[in-house]
Design a protein around this motif. Structure first.
Motif, PDB file in Angstrom:
ATOM      1  N   THR A  64      -6.157  -4.891  -4.972  1.00 37.00           N
ATOM      2  CA  THR A  64      -7.359  -5.572  -3.952  1.00 37.00           C
ATOM      3  C   THR A  64      -6.880  -6.414  -2.495  1.00 37.00           C
ATOM      4  OG1 THR A  64      -6.708  -7.619  -4.969  1.00 37.00           O
ATOM      5  CG2 THR A  64      -7.877  -6.751  -6.423  1.00 37.00           C
ATOM      6  N   GLY A  65      -5.184  -6.467  -1.760  1.00 44.09           N
ATOM      7  CA  GLY A  65      -4.689  -6.667  -1.020  1.00 44.09           C
ATOM      8  C   GLY A  65      -5.154  -8.492  -0.901  1.00 44.09           C
ATOM      9  N   TYR A  66      -4.721  -8.606  -2.346  1.00 42.70           N
ATOM     10  CA  TYR A  66      -4.225 -10.083  -1.929  1.00 42.70           C
ATOM     11  C   TYR A  66      -3.575 -10.189  -3.658  1.00 42.70           C
ATOM     12  CZ  TYR A  66      -8.795 -11.054   0.501  1.00 42.70           C
ATOM     13  OH  TYR A  66      -9.165 -11.134   1.548  1.00 42.70           O
ATOM     14  N   LEU A  67      -3.025  -9.648  -3.561  1.00 48.12           N
ATOM     15  CA  LEU A  67      -1.478  -9.809  -4.441  1.00 48.12           C
ATOM     16  C   LEU A  67      -0.613 -10.338  -4.798  1.00 48.12           C
ATOM     17  CD1 LEU A  67      -2.392  -5.797  -6.600  1.00 48.12           C
ATOM     18  CD2 LEU A  67      -3.145  -8.113  -7.240  1.00 48.12           C
ATOM     19  N   PHE A  68      -0.050 -11.431  -5.612  1.00 43.94           N
ATOM     20  CA  PHE A  68       1.493 -11.379  -5.279  1.00 43.94           C
ATOM     21  C   PHE A  68       2.550  -9.851  -5.014  1.00 43.94           C
ATOM     22  CE2 PHE A  68      -0.589 -14.578  -8.149  1.00 43.94           C
ATOM     23  CZ  PHE A  68      -0.245 -15.921  -7.457  1.00 43.94           C
ATOM     24  N   ILE A  87      -1.779   6.403  -9.072  1.00 42.46           N
ATOM     25  CA  ILE A  87      -2.659   6.448  -8.306  1.00 42.46           C
ATOM     26  C   ILE A  87      -2.996   5.518  -7.960  1.00 42.46           C
ATOM     27  CG2 ILE A  87      -4.821   7.883  -8.039  1.00 42.46           C
ATOM     28  CD1 ILE A  87      -2.494   9.714  -8.783  1.00 42.46           C
ATOM     29  N   ASP A  88      -2.699   4.918  -6.888  1.00 45.67           N
ATOM     30  CA  ASP A  88      -3.168   4.071  -5.630  1.00 45.67           C
ATOM     31  C   ASP A  88      -4.774   3.899  -5.348  1.00 45.67           C
ATOM     32  OD1 ASP A  88      -0.883   2.144  -6.384  1.00 45.67           O
ATOM     33  OD2 ASP A  88      -0.143   2.994  -4.551  1.00 45.67           O
ATOM     34  N   HIS A  89      -5.646   2.545  -5.312  1.00 45.42           N
ATOM     35  CA  HIS A  89      -6.978   2.734  -4.842  1.00 45.42           C
ATOM     36  C   HIS A  89      -7.221   0.951  -4.190  1.00 45.42           C
ATOM     37  CE1 HIS A  89      -7.941   5.898  -7.098  1.00 45.42           C
ATOM     38  NE2 HIS A  89      -7.275   5.457  -8.126  1.00 45.42           N
ATOM     39  N   LEU A 104     -14.482 -15.367   0.584  1.00 47.73           N
ATOM     40  CA  LEU A 104     -14.809 -15.567  -0.722  1.00 47.73           C
ATOM     41  C   LEU A 104     -15.033 -16.098  -1.926  1.00 47.73           C
ATOM     42  CD1 LEU A 104     -17.536 -12.060  -0.395  1.00 47.73           C
ATOM     43  CD2 LEU A 104     -18.269 -13.831  -0.009  1.00 47.73           C
ATOM     44  N   TRP A 105     -13.202 -15.740  -2.111  1.00 46.91           N
ATOM     45  CA  TRP A 105     -13.189 -16.100  -3.193  1.00 46.91           C
ATOM     46  C   TRP A 105     -13.793 -17.838  -3.240  1.00 46.91           C
ATOM     47  CZ3 TRP A 105      -9.922 -14.271   0.802  1.00 46.91           C
ATOM     48  CH2 TRP A 105      -9.365 -15.165   1.608  1.00 46.91           C
ATOM     49  N   LYS A 106     -13.941 -18.783  -3.107  1.00 45.33           N
ATOM     50  CA  LYS A 106     -13.534 -20.273  -2.827  1.00 45.33           C
ATOM     51  C   LYS A 106     -15.421 -19.677  -3.386  1.00 45.33           C
ATOM     52  CE  LYS A 106     -10.614 -21.832   0.378  1.00 45.33           C
ATOM     53  NZ  LYS A 106     -11.078 -22.614   2.242  1.00 45.33           N
ATOM     54  N   ASP A 107     -16.199 -19.187  -2.497  1.00 50.36           N
ATOM     55  CA  ASP A 107     -17.884 -19.970  -3.091  1.00 50.36           C
ATOM     56  C   ASP A 107     -18.253 -18.621  -3.805  1.00 50.36           C
ATOM     57  OD1 ASP A 107     -17.643 -22.152  -1.918  1.00 50.36           O
ATOM     58  OD2 ASP A 107     -17.917 -21.001   0.430  1.00 50.36           O
ATOM     59  N   ASN A 108     -18.375 -17.367  -3.326  1.00 43.41           N
ATOM     60  CA  ASN A 108     -19.184 -16.463  -4.715  1.00 43.41           C
ATOM     61  C   ASN A 108     -17.478 -15.552  -5.251  1.00 43.41           C
ATOM     62  OD1 ASN A 108     -19.892 -14.282  -5.779  1.00 43.41           O
ATOM     63  ND2 ASN A 108     -21.476 -14.375  -3.712  1.00 43.41           N
ATOM     64  N   PRO A 109     -16.719 -15.851  -6.316  1.00 43.72           N
ATOM     65  CA  PRO A 109     -16.007 -15.594  -6.423  1.00 43.72           C
ATOM     66  C   PRO A 109     -16.045 -14.261  -7.075  1.00 43.72           C
ATOM     67  CG  PRO A 109     -15.768 -17.171  -8.104  1.00 43.72           C
ATOM     68  CD  PRO A 109     -16.229 -17.390  -6.750  1.00 43.72           C
ATOM     69  N   ASP A 110     -16.946 -14.247  -8.428  1.00 40.36           N
ATOM     70  CA  ASP A 110     -18.218 -12.847  -8.736  1.00 40.36           C
ATOM     71  C   ASP A 110     -18.259 -11.286  -7.531  1.00 40.36           C
ATOM     72  OD1 ASP A 110     -17.611 -13.892 -11.300  1.00 40.36           O
ATOM     73  OD2 ASP A 110     -19.913 -14.584 -10.472  1.00 40.36           O
ATOM     74  N   LEU A 111     -18.587 -11.986  -6.285  1.00 32.93           N
ATOM     75  CA  LEU A 111     -19.058 -11.047  -5.283  1.00 32.93           C
ATOM     76  C   LEU A 111     -17.357 -10.696  -4.691  1.00 32.93           C
ATOM     77  CD1 LEU A 111     -20.581  -9.288  -3.866  1.00 32.93           C
ATOM     78  CD2 LEU A 111     -21.005 -10.926  -1.918  1.00 32.93           C
ATOM     79  N   CYS A 112     -16.484 -11.308  -4.412  1.00 34.04           N
ATOM     80  CA  CYS A 112     -15.252 -10.563  -4.241  1.00 34.04           C
ATOM     81  C   CYS A 112     -14.894 -10.336  -5.159  1.00 34.04           C
ATOM     82  CB  CYS A 112     -14.174 -12.260  -3.856  1.00 34.04           C
ATOM     83  SG  CYS A 112     -12.848 -11.642  -3.187  1.00 34.04           S
ATOM     84  N   CYS A 113     -14.067  -9.794  -6.639  1.00 30.31           N
ATOM     85  CA  CYS A 113     -13.911  -9.807  -7.027  1.00 30.31           C
ATOM     86  C   CYS A 113     -14.567  -7.752  -7.382  1.00 30.31           C
ATOM     87  CB  CYS A 113     -13.889  -9.549  -8.727  1.00 30.31           C
ATOM     88  SG  CYS A 113     -12.894 -11.140  -9.350  1.00 30.31           S
ATOM     89  N   HIS A 114     -15.857  -8.350  -7.026  1.00 31.28           N
ATOM     90  CA  HIS A 114     -17.099  -6.950  -7.232  1.00 31.28           C
ATOM     91  C   HIS A 114     -16.074  -6.201  -5.977  1.00 31.28           C
ATOM     92  CE1 HIS A 114     -20.397  -4.701  -8.005  1.00 31.28           C
ATOM     93  NE2 HIS A 114     -20.527  -4.501  -7.207  1.00 31.28           N
ATOM     94  N   TYR A 115     -16.393  -6.124  -4.875  1.00 33.24           N
ATOM     95  CA  TYR A 115     -16.159  -5.564  -3.739  1.00 33.24           C
ATOM     96  C   TYR A 115     -14.467  -5.292  -3.561  1.00 33.24           C
ATOM     97  CZ  TYR A 115     -19.852  -7.479  -0.599  1.00 33.24           C
ATOM     98  OH  TYR A 115     -21.651  -7.577   0.221  1.00 33.24           O
ATOM     99  N   ASN A 116     -13.406  -5.741  -4.118  1.00 30.38           N
ATOM    100  CA  ASN A 116     -11.981  -5.464  -4.178  1.00 30.38           C
ATOM    101  C   ASN A 116     -11.413  -4.881  -4.944  1.00 30.38           C
ATOM    102  OD1 ASN A 116     -10.855  -6.747  -1.735  1.00 30.38           O
ATOM    103  ND2 ASN A 116     -11.815  -9.031  -2.564  1.00 30.38           N
ATOM    104  N   LYS A 117     -12.228  -5.089  -6.176  1.00 28.99           N
ATOM    105  CA  LYS A 117     -11.846  -4.581  -7.519  1.00 28.99           C
ATOM    106  C   LYS A 117     -12.645  -3.247  -8.517  1.00 28.99           C
ATOM    107  CE  LYS A 117      -8.205  -5.261 -11.528  1.00 28.99           C
ATOM    108  NZ  LYS A 117      -8.090  -6.896 -12.151  1.00 28.99           N
TER     109      LYS A 117
END
Length: 219
Positions: A64-68, A87-89, A104-117
């Protein structure tokens, strides 16, 4: 596949060893089987099983670009140890930029997850008939209601570990000497993106007090 047939398969597989569960699907559907992993705290269970049954079968991973950093290190460690074919995506660059700049993870985490995962994986799902993932029922109330096999959105969902207990998980890790996620020892039971993961038991450390319990992949 009719609902009666799915019910029959679930009944049969409920008493089957997990290697049998996985081999059954891999042998029947072969290249039409999608396998995914998040390299979370229990991901190594399915990875280890796949490595024993069909080690070169693609295992898809969305970064996602936000992983530990520890998650990415764990990924490399498991690849080196078990020789799996990962296989990476990654998300769309522009949509990822929006999530980063707007936080977006603050106010709209659903959309953030949708875009990134969710969106990166959606492109892959359409080329497969069966999706195997390592969800476990005790992790939350939603997952506890899932069967081993079910049909959703023209794709069969297959959860070979869904009926495992915490004791079975611990025993498997210990019996095969499987490495644990490095953040587990610091109190992280479930690990996702850095912004939305805190210490906690089960999945209580995910998405804080937002009421969100899933990224959206498994709805």
């Amino acid at each position: 596949m009719e609902s009666m047939e799915i019910e029959k398969i679930n009944k049969t597989l409920s008493n089957a060893h997990n290697d049998v569960r996985i081999a059954h699907i891999l042998n029947k559907y072969r290249d039409e089987v999608l396998i995914t992993t998040s390299f979370g705290t229990t991901s190594a269970l399915l990875i280890h099983m796949i490595s024993r049954i069909r080690p070169r079968h693609p295992i898809h991973f969305v970064n996602t670009g936000y992983l530990f950093p520890e998650t990415l290190e764990y990924k490399d460690k498991l690849i080196d140890r078990y020789g799996i074919n990962v296989i990476d995506h990654v998300p769309d660059k522009e949509k990822h930029r929006i999530t980063r700049e707007d936080e977006l993870w603050k106010d709209n985490p659903d959309l953030c997850c949708h875009y990134n995962k969710v969106e990166p994986l959606a492109k892959i799902k359409k080329n497969h008939k069966v999706w195997i993932s390592g969800l476990i029922g005790y992790q939350n109330s939603y997952r506890s209601g899932l069967e081993i096999l079910q049909e959703r959105d023209d794709l069969y969902r297959y959860y070979p570990l869904i009926d495992w207990s915490p004791e079975m998980v611990e025993d498997y890790f210990e019996s095969f000497g499987i490495p644990r996620h490095p953040l587990e020892r610091f109190g992280y039971d479930s690990i996702g993106c850095t912004h939305c993961t805190k210490k906690g038991e089960g999945r209580e450390g995910r998405w804080g007090d937002s009421g969100k319990t899933e990224c959206g992949l498994h709805w």
